[in-house]
Each structure stands twice: as structure tokens, then as C-alpha cells.
Design a protein around this motif. Structure first.
Motif, PDB file in Angstrom:
ATOM      1  N   MET B   1      34.671  28.766  39.525  1.00 33.03           N
ATOM      2  CA  MET B   1      35.879  29.170  40.273  1.00 33.03           C
ATOM      3  C   MET B   1      36.232  30.631  39.956  1.00 33.03           C
ATOM      4  N   SER B   2      36.822  31.312  40.922  1.00 36.64           N
ATOM      5  CA  SER B   2      37.052  32.747  40.714  1.00 36.64           C
ATOM      6  C   SER B   2      38.110  33.020  39.647  1.00 36.64           C
ATOM      7  N   GLU B   3      37.988  34.192  39.064  1.00 35.96           N
ATOM      8  CA  GLU B   3      38.965  34.653  38.081  1.00 35.96           C
ATOM      9  C   GLU B   3      39.782  35.781  38.715  1.00 35.96           C
ATOM     10  N   TYR B   4      41.036  35.807  38.355  1.00 34.65           N
ATOM     11  CA  TYR B   4      41.900  36.880  38.849  1.00 34.65           C
ATOM     12  C   TYR B   4      42.692  37.451  37.693  1.00 34.65           C
ATOM     13  N   ILE B   5      43.074  38.705  37.850  1.00 37.91           N
ATOM     14  CA  ILE B   5      44.076  39.238  36.949  1.00 37.91           C
ATOM     15  C   ILE B   5      45.099  40.010  37.788  1.00 37.91           C
TER      16      ILE B   5
END
Lengths: 439, 571
Positions: B1-5
Motif C-alpha cells: 500500500m502507498s506511503e504518504y507524508i
């Protein structure tokens, strides 16, 4: 060894009996016997194993005969017809599951279809009346537990909803109705002496076409106003007497059918019947309920309502909005005016129910009919796709006439390789996506 | 699953007591994590000059089920000028006061909401509720089955049988995939089956010979016996009538008798819903006045109570409630169409369209009372903003309600321009209040507070690492707050971003992903109870119109379930 499936839901009428017991062969293929269902319901189950059942799609040939084709060919033909048509009438839905309807609506939204169900030739006028004045109603269990005044007006459950009277409305003993039939007073208002009238304590013969006047007279009497000597063939003394009895009850209910929805006045007949019910709530507790016909016509109205906000005749042909206008987006009118250029029938038989002019109109357009049985619509269709019978060979949600949802049960396997409505519609939906993506 | 900041945004999170400080929020595998835990490939979102809050949680709205849907189809006029398709991954959306399921999901998401509680589920119609929840995109949902007029409950509580009551509640939650205990007009709706009502907490229920006070107290005790995540959730007797604040205070005081007992961090034993409808003084609609101050003085003093406001939004709407007798009464006041359904052994429901007009004094007073309640609330963690959708107005008006609460100027402009402004100011105390709700308080009222009240504070309602990555980013710069209410309204109507389970579902107000909505329900294990089993069998055999075997909600109605399991087996 055979086995017994209990709590089976009968997929015939809006009574949606859920206590049917079915004995099936141990390989899950054949129904051996049906218990508790009425004659029509039992026949519905037994139908699955009748000889001559069509188990593969049939395509009309130039010479007018049908030729068996594969499901893939049928799906392709249907999807192409839907994509190519500018406006497709997608009619029926009353004998399939809510899950299938959901997939169908997704297709309709993409291809710009008009989704209509058989309320359009049945209780549509009741729905219009309810949209005008609302409706005080209840579940059928409330009738069983509390009702002591029951009126059947223009309906004949003895034939159309055979177990309604024994399960809910006349005979059962409930919590506050321990005497059952003896504790209830039953009225039947009809223009002819029906088998339901035979079960009633009081038969009121209304002159044909005078239902509105008679209902109006009941309202007038309830308010203590003056009546002419007879109304719709009923003497005023009788009207006053009945109104007093109704007021004296603890819980009354009116069940009505096609005798009100499809005689002169139509939605106005329902309108005033509801108004009478509202009036009676000033004196006692009173409810009214439409005797919905097909076992899941109510469900079609519900799914359309939560997805688009209208109970039938939902026009999605603009693809960006839902429209609903009786007389304009209703099937019979669309067909007679030749406003659609393809027909997609599913789980209901317009050929048997629509006026002849609209059936003739349908027969001239590319038409596909999805139905487990051979019926009058399949015979005027270009393509007949048989499917498993919902409620017998596959489960799915259905709504009873009082809007109570019940998940129907699978009892036996469908014939080898037959698709269910959900499977078929999902394939059509996927094929529509492919075709529209290519466009 | 994608990571975001998410970088440079102003964070408002009562869970961590962050009041607008700049803080990076990192997302990994659907959860919020420490910024150090995401890899360098994490997608960066610049939230400079924006407000970041957890996804908002709706604690009380009528968004799915039989009466909501009846409201939809019996009011085609609600769609005539409002059926459309917006850009993005959407279906056709329709309806103003009772939006279709598609519009419901999208609009909540566009406003930054990630959870909604359907406020009243008749158990017999549970399958219908779940079918609609199934079709509602993006947002998580749960539903509260109604108990306050249920025959089992009335019979058990008449004999003070708390254990049996609890066992029956556990059975119903399991059968209906329900979340907690809803009470609507206790006893009054059963009385309505005979055309009667219970207007105080001491009116006996016909035949069952029990009072609303006994029903409420007993259900609170059973709720705590089970240790459910949410407390009882009550719509009190005598809703909507002038002078009803006394009944309200009587009901609220019942909460003094019961202590909270649960493992979910919940402190209240009673959630009092749409309190605006229950805070009226006066003897008739001619001299109705606000008693918000009196009601809030009590609520502020009793920490065992949470409430939601039920703000009137001054719109045409559709009222709908399991309070059957109230709708009949309302119909006699406004003479519009009336829909009623009595449900065997369980409850009832009524629906009447209603127009809240700024030109009608009673409506303007109702508007003021709703705002007063929130503005008098000392603890924003116990006061939640609702419109009792669609009863006091559609939920799509939340941004406007927020603008009234957050901007005194906007509020006073509205107050002073009512047709009968002098009368409204005289009958209410709103003009005397200059409080403005802050973004931090708003985060408590719409996120952390509801999450705590619902017993979901472990995973929802905040931005602490470990919590679910449901995040709303608004175009509001806390360093340069809007001066006009309409700017707040605009910002709260369309999120810059909505993350649901760590996925971007809405971007700049456009739906870009339908997410994977979940259905929350509570599965309680109780001791085997022969009495309740016997009663269930008997009632289905004799009185219900469906068989017990066809009563429960099949699993495939809720494909993504978030089940809160708890063990309430008492030794």
C-alpha cells in the motif's frame, strides 16, 4: 437419502411466505415435495424440473425460429444492442433479487437506459397517491397481533395472495388477538362476490367504478355529515353503521388491490382511501396497505429509491441525471410513442401484462428477454436468455408487500452451466465496459 | 500500500492536544505512523497553509434504512432540481434533504467525514439498512438497533431482569449486525401502536405497565453490564413540544444512577441526541422559548452525559423518526403528507416533510437553541455537531452550521435579519453569547469527541501514530483565519484531501477513489441464557411474521466488516 430445507421463502407473490419446507434429492438437483406453500407457490418450485425447460440462450433466426447459442454470444449481442441503442427500456425486475437489480442499474446508468418495474402497470397509481398524501401503514405482523377491523377493498387475496388471510389478516391468533378470526370483523368491498368475500363478515357490493364515491361517503360519515340515500349502490344506513364499527375497533387496516388502482380514478381512489385512513386515526388506530403482486416488485422500488430516489420509471437516458415523470418515463407510454429503440426485459413478462399496442411496438425493436421460463415476452424477443430461478436455484434479497426484506434461499442447484441473474448481468456489464472503452 | 507524508500543515488533534502546530503526518499501510517510519519513496503532500484534522465522525444521522428510503421515494420533488453527476469516480447523485446512497457517501467524504452512524435501525428491517450501507461509497458506517419499545425489553425490564435484557441485546446486535442501544421515545412508540403516546418519563406504557424512566434506566444498566463501546443513545420523550425541557432534565438525571463500565475509554452512560428538540420552554408554540441554558447547566455538570445538537439549518427538509406519534402530531401542525410504519414487536417510524422558514418565529427560535447548546457547552469532547439529518436539516449543511458557530459576526447577521428578530432575541439568549468555536474545539466536537463517545477512540478520531489513517485536509489557514462565515462554509464543504484508510478518496472536492468502506458492528459474547432463547423461539413462533431462521443479516450484506468483539460472560 432426501433432505428437507426449512424456512424457505416462496418466490411467487408479495406475501413472501417464509415457512415453506422443501424436500430435495440428496444430489441437490431435484425437488421431491413442497410443504406449506399454496398451490401457486408449490407450482413455482415444481416448475424447475418440468420437462422442456430451456437451459441455454436462444437467438431468433431470419426464418423466425430460435437457435441455441452460447451465453457468451448472448452476452455479446445484448451488450452491443445496449451500447448501440440511444434509449433502451430496461423493464421488469420484479422476480429477481435486489443484488441483481443493483448490477442492472449500473449498466443502465452507463448506457442510458430507462429502468421500470411492473408497478408501472400495477401499484404505480398507489405509489403516485402516496407521493401526494403519504400513507399510514404497518408491517403484516402488526395486523396479526393487533387488528380487529380488516377491510379488503378491490382485492381478492383468496386467489392472488392465497396465504395472506391465514398468515396475517383474517385467521391467525396474535398477541392482542387471541381469538383469531372470531375477534376480528372482516369487510370485503368489491363489485362482485369473490372468494375473499366469502370469508368476510360483511360484503359491501359497490357499483363498478364508484369506489371513489363510496370512500368519500365513508369519510363524510366519519365526520357525521349528511349522505344521500345510496352511494355507489350502498345504502347510507349501511355506510353509517360500518363507519361506527370501524371507529369502535382498536386497530383497523385496509388492504387494497387492482380494483382500486385500475378502475376509474386510479391514483385518486388510493388518495382518498389513504385520506380515510388518516381520518380514522383521529378516532382509533388505522393503517392501509397495498397488496403488492410480484414477490419482489417492492424490492425493485426500494433499490431504485436508494440509488436514484424514485420507485419506478427511472429515466437514466441522459446518463448524468435521473428523471421520473409518470406518463412520460413509464414503459407503456414510451413504447406506444415509440420513444425507445431497444428493449431489455428481465424477470417479468410485459408481453402478458402490457396493452397490445405497446407489445406490438416492443416486438418491432431489438429485444432481449432474460427469464427462466418461456413466456409471452420471450416469444416476441430476438434473444431469450434463460437464467436460474431466484428463490429456488439461487438466493437473493426480496422485499415483502410491507417492505420487510427477506433473503430468499437456494433450494436446488440450477441445471448444469446455467447462469444466475447476477452472473449474467455482471458479464453483460463487463462487456458493456469493453465496448464503451473501445468507442 | 502507498506511503504518504503530509508536510507543513497545521494539525488540530485533541487526542494529542495539538492545537494548530505544524507537524508532518505520515501514512503507511492505512495507518498513521511516525514520520521516521515511512521510506523515502513516500509521496509527499504539501499542506502549507492548510488545516489537518482526523476524518470527522457522524454520531447521529438517518442515512440508510426503511424510513430514509421511504422519505426518498415518497418525495420525488426532493430530486426534481437536484439530480446530477459530478466529475470524478461517481455515480448519479440525487436528493436535497434525503440524498441517495451515492450522494450520501460522496458528500460526507467531500466534507471530510469518514464515518457515519445510522441512528435508528428497526431490527426487522436490518437487512434493508445493511443493503443501503453496502451501496454507500467511501465512508465507514454502523447502525444502532432500536430497543426502547421492544416487547422483549418491556417484558424483561418490567421485572427488572437486567441480565436477560443484556442477553437479548447481545442477540439482537449479533442478528442485525448492530452497534449499540438506541432508544426512541421510550414506551411512547409502543403506545402509538394504539394511537397513544408517553409524554413524560412516568407515563405507563399501555398493557406493559412499565414507565419510560424504568426502560431508560434498565437499558443503561444492561448496556454497562455488557460493557458496550457506546452508551445508550437516547431520543427522549415529548420531542418537539413547548415546555419539554423539564422532561429532558428528568431523563438526563437518570444518568446519575448508573456508572460507566467498559474497556473502550468511554466515560458517559447516556448519549442524548438532538438535544435542540428537547430544550423548549413555554406552554405553547405561541410562547415557546429557549431553555438551552438550563439544559446545558445540567449537562455541563454531569460528566456521564454526551449529547449532539440537532441544529436547525433553515431549509426545506424531511423529518423522519421512530417517534411515530410525534410525526402524526407534526402532520396535524403542517398538514403535509404523512408516512407511518408500525413495526411488529419492535418500533414504528413516521415521516413528514417540513419547511424551516426564517420567517417563522418557532423555526428561528429552534435555530438559535441549537447554536446555544454548542456555545454553552463547556467540554467540546461531550458536545457533537449534528442536524439529526434530515430532521433539523440535511447533513450537507454542516459547513454552514460550523460557520455560525465559528464566526459570531455571521451568526449575528443571521439572527438580526430574521423577520421577527426582536422576538427571537427576546426568547433566546443567543444574542448575549460572543463565543466562537475554535478549530481545536471543532476537532473535538466532530472527531475526538464522537470517537470517544462511540468507544472508537483507540483507532479513530485522532492523528496519533497507530491510529487509522482517516485524514481531512481543509483549505483553512489558521494563521490567517477566514473573516467571513461563507469562507468557512466553502472550505468545510470541499476538502483539499480526504484520506480514508490511507488512500486518497477525495482531492480538491473531487471523488477520485471509492475506497473500501467498512461496516462496524459489535459482537458480544454472553452466558448461554435459556430464558431468552425460550422467549425468542416463542415470539417468532407466535407473533413475528417472519421465521427466526430468516431474521438475521447474512454476512455477504456487509462484505467488509469491522467487528468489535467483546466478552461479557459473567462468572
Amino acid at each position: 437419502m432426501t433432505k428437507v430445507v426449512k424456512d424457505v421463502i416462496c418466490p411467487f407473490c408479495g406475501t413472501l411466505c417464509d415457512d415453506v419446507e422443501i424436500t430435495v434429492s440428496d444430489d441437490n438437483k431435484k425437488i421431491i415435495s413442497v410443504r406449506n406453500a399454496c398451490a401457486i407457490g408449490a407450482e413455482k418450485f415444481n416448475h424447475t424440473s418440468l420437462p422442456g425447460r430451456v437451459t441455454r440462450p436462444r437467438m431468433r433466426q431470419p426464418d423466425g425460429t430460435f437457435k441455441e447459442v452460447s451465453y457468451d454470444e448472448a452476452v455479446d449481442w445484448t451488450a452491443k444492442t445496449l451500447v448501440n441503442a440511444r434509449k433502451t427500456l430496461m423493464y421488469g425486475w420484479a422476480s429477481t433479487s435486489c443484488q441483481a437489480m443493483s448490477v442492472g442499474h449500473e449498466i443502465a446508468e452507463k448506457i442510458g437506459g430507462i429502468v421500470d418495474n411492473c408497478a408501472t402497470v400495477c401499484h404505480g397509481s398507489s405509489l403516485i397517491a402516496i407521493q401526494d398524501v403519504g400513507v399510514p401503514s404497518c408491517t403484516l405482523g402488526e395486523v396479526k397481533n393487533r387488528a380487529d377491523r380488516v377491510i379488503f377493498w378491490g382485492c381478492n387475496p383468496a386467489h392472488a395472495h392465497p396465504r395472506h388471510m391465514s398468515r396475517y389478516s383474517i385467521f391467525p391468533r396474535g398477541f392482542f388477538t387471541v381469538k383469531g378470526h372470531k375477534g376480528r370483523k372482516i369487510y370485503c368491498v368489491d363489485c362482485r362476490y369473490t372468494d375473499t368475500a366469502r370469508c368476510a363478515d360483511e360484503f359491501i357490493q359497490v357499483q363498478q367504478g364508484y369506489d371513489y364515491e363510496l370512500l368519500n361517503a365513508f369519510r363524510t360519515a366519519a365526520r357525521g355529515e349528511v349522505l344521500p340515500d345510496t352511494v355507489g349502490g350502498v345504502p347510507k344506513e349501511k355506510i353509517y353503521e360500518i363507519v361506527e364499527e370501524l371507529k369502535g375497533g382498536r386497530f383497523g387496516v385496509i388492504f387494497f388491490g387492482m380494483g382500486l388502482t385500475h378502475t376509474m380514478g386510479r391514483n385518486h381512489n388510493i388518495d382518498i382511501a389513504i385520506a380515510l385512513t388518516r381520518d380514522m386515526n383521529d378516532f382509533t388506530k388505522f393503517n392501509i396497505m397495498a397488496m403488492r403482486g410480484h414477490w419482489n416488485v417492492t424490492g425493485s422500488g426500494q433499490v431504485l429509491a436508494w440509488q436514484y430516489g424514485f420507485p419506478y420509471a427511472v429515466d437514466l437516458s441522459r446518463r448524468t441525471k435521473a428523471r421520473y415523470q409518470t406518463g412520460e418515463t413509464t414503459s407503456v407510454d414510451l413504447l406506444i410513442r415509440n420513444e425507445v429503440d431497444a428493449c431489455f426485459n428481465i424477470a417479468t413478462d410485459p408481453g402478458a401484462h402490457f396493452p397490445i399496442d405497446s407489445v406490438v411496438s416492443m416486438s418491432k425493436k431489438p429485444t432481449v428477454t432474460i427469464d427462466p421460463h418461456i413466456n409471452m415476452s420471450t416469444e416476441i424477443s430476438d434473444l431469450h436468455i434463460p437464467v436460474a430461478m431466484v428463490g429456488v436455484e439461487v438466493g437473493g434479497c426480496a422485499y415483502r408487500m410491507d417492505n420487510v426484506p427477506i433473503e430468499t434461499r437456494k433450494v436446488v442447484d440450477p441445471p448444469d452451466g446455467m447462469l444466475t441473474d447476477v452472473e449474467l448481468l455482471t458479464k453483460i456489464n463487463e462487456r458493456v465496459d469493453e465496448l464503451m472503452g473501445a468507442k | 500500500m502507498s506511503e504518504y507524508i503530509i508536510k507543513n500543515g497545521h494539525v488540530f488533534d485533541p487526542v494529542q492536544k495539538i492545537k494548530g502546530d505544524k507537524k508532518d503526518i505520515a501514512i503507511k499501510d492505512g495507518k498513521i505512523v511516525e514520520a521516521s517510519e515511512v521510506s523515502s519513496s513516500a509521496k509527499s503532500i504539501n499542506a502549507k497553509g492548510k488545516t489537518i484534522m482526523a476524518g470527522a465522525m457522524e454520531i447521529h444521522a438517518h442515512v440508510a434504512g426503511p424510513k430514509v428510503n421511504a422519505g426518498r421515494w415518497f418525495r420525488p420533488e426532493d430530486k426534481i432540481f437536484d439530480s446530477h453527476k459530478k466529475p470524478g469516480m461517481t455515480r448519479i447523485e440525487g436528493g436535497k434533504s434525503i440524498p441517495t446512497v451515492f450522494k450520501t457517501g460522496y458528500e460526507y467524504a467531500r466534507m471530510g467525514y469518514t464515518f457515519a452512524m445510522e441512528a435508528a435501525m428497526p431490527p426487522l428491517y436490518a437487512r434493508h439498512v445493511h443493503e443501503e450501507i453496502h451501496d454507500t461509497p467511501i465512508i465507514d458506517e454502523a447502525a444502532l438497533p432500536v430497543f426502547g419499545n421492544n416487547w422483549f425489553i418491556l417484558e424483561y425490564l418490567k421485572n427488572r431482569e437486567i441480565e436477560n435484557t443484556a442477553a437479548y441485546i447481545a442477540w439482537i446486535l449479533n442478528q442485525t449486525k448492530g452497534y449499540g442501544v438506541k432508544i426512541v421515545n421510550p414506551g411512547g412508540t409502543e403506545a402509538w401502536a394504539w394511537g397513544l403516546n408517553c409524554l413524560t418519563i412516568n407515563d405507563p406504557v399501555p398493557y406493559f405497565e412499565i414507565t419510560p424512566a424504568e426502560i431508560v434506566t434498565g437499558l443503561m444498566e444492561a448496556n454497562e453490564y455488557l460493557g458496550l463501546p457506546h452508551s445508550v443513545h437516547i431520543h427522549q420523550n415529548d420531542l418537539g413540544n413547548p415546555g419539554n425541557y423539564k422532561v429532558t432534565l428528568d431523563t438526563l438525571r437518570l444518568a446519575e444512577k448508573v456508572k460507566p463500565k467498559n474497556d473502550f475509554g468511554r466515560d458517559q452512560v447516556m448519549h442524548s441526541t438532538h438535544l435542540q428538540f428537547h430544550a423548549y420552554g413555554g406552554e405553547s408554540f405561541a410562547n415557546i422559548e429557549s431553555k438551552a441554558k438550563e439544559v446545558m447547566d445540567y449537562v455541563n455538570s454531569n460528566e456521564a452525559i454526551t449529547f449532539d445538537t440537532g441544529n436547525v439549518t433553515l431549509d426545506e427538509t424531511t423529518t423522519m423518526t421512530a417517534d411515530g406519534p410525534f410525526e402524526h402530531h407534526l402532520c396535524s401542525l403542517n398538514h403535509l403528507k404523512w408516512f407511518n410504519v408500525d413495526v411488529e414487536l419492535e418500533t414504528a417510524a413516521g415521516i413528514v416533510p417540513y419547511v424551516y422558514s426564517p420567517n417563522v418565529s418557532v423555526n428561528a427560535i429552534q435555530w438559535a437553541i441549537g447554536l446555544e447548546l454548542a456555545l454553552y457547552a463547556k467540554d467540546p469532547m461531550r458536545c457533537f455537531i449534528t442536524t439529526d439529518h434530515p430532521n433539523a436539516g440535511p447533513f450537507t449543511r454542516y459547513p454552514r452550521v460550523m460557520s455560525w458557530l465559528m464566526c459570531a459576526k455571521t451568526r449575528n447577521e443571521r439572527l438580526n435579519t430574521f423577520k421577527n428578530a426582536d422576538k427571537i432575541i427576546d426568547r433566546t439568549t443567543l444574542a448575549e453569547i460572543d463565543r466562537e468555536i475554535s478549530l481545536y474545539e471543532l476537532a473535538a466536537m466532530t472527531r475526538a469527541g464522537p470517537a470517544k463517545s462511540l468507544g472508537l477512540s483507540k483507532d479513530f478520531g485522532g492523528l496519533k501514530p497507530g491510529m487509522n489513517a482517516d485524514i481531512a485536509i481543509y483549505n483553512i489557514n489558521p494563521e490567517k483565519l477566514p473573516t467571513k462565515g461563507e469562507d468557512y462554509e466553502k472550505a468545510f464543504s470541499n476538502v483539499a484531501y480526504l484520506f480514508k484508510d490511507g488512500k486518497i478518496c477525495v482531492k480538491d472536492g473531487t471523488v477520485v477513489d471509492n475506497g473500501q468502506k467498512k461496516t462496524f458492528w459489535v459482537d458480544v459474547k454472553v452466558n448461554p441464557n435459556k430464558q431468552v432463547r425460550h422467549d425468542v423461539v416463542e415470539k417468532f413462533l407466535k407473533y413475528y411474521s417472519v421465521n427466526e431462521g430468516n431474521y438475521s443479516v447474512p454476512d455477504d450484506y456487509a462484505p467488509h466488516q469491522h467487528i468489535i468483539s467483546l466478552d461479557a460472560t459473567h462468572a
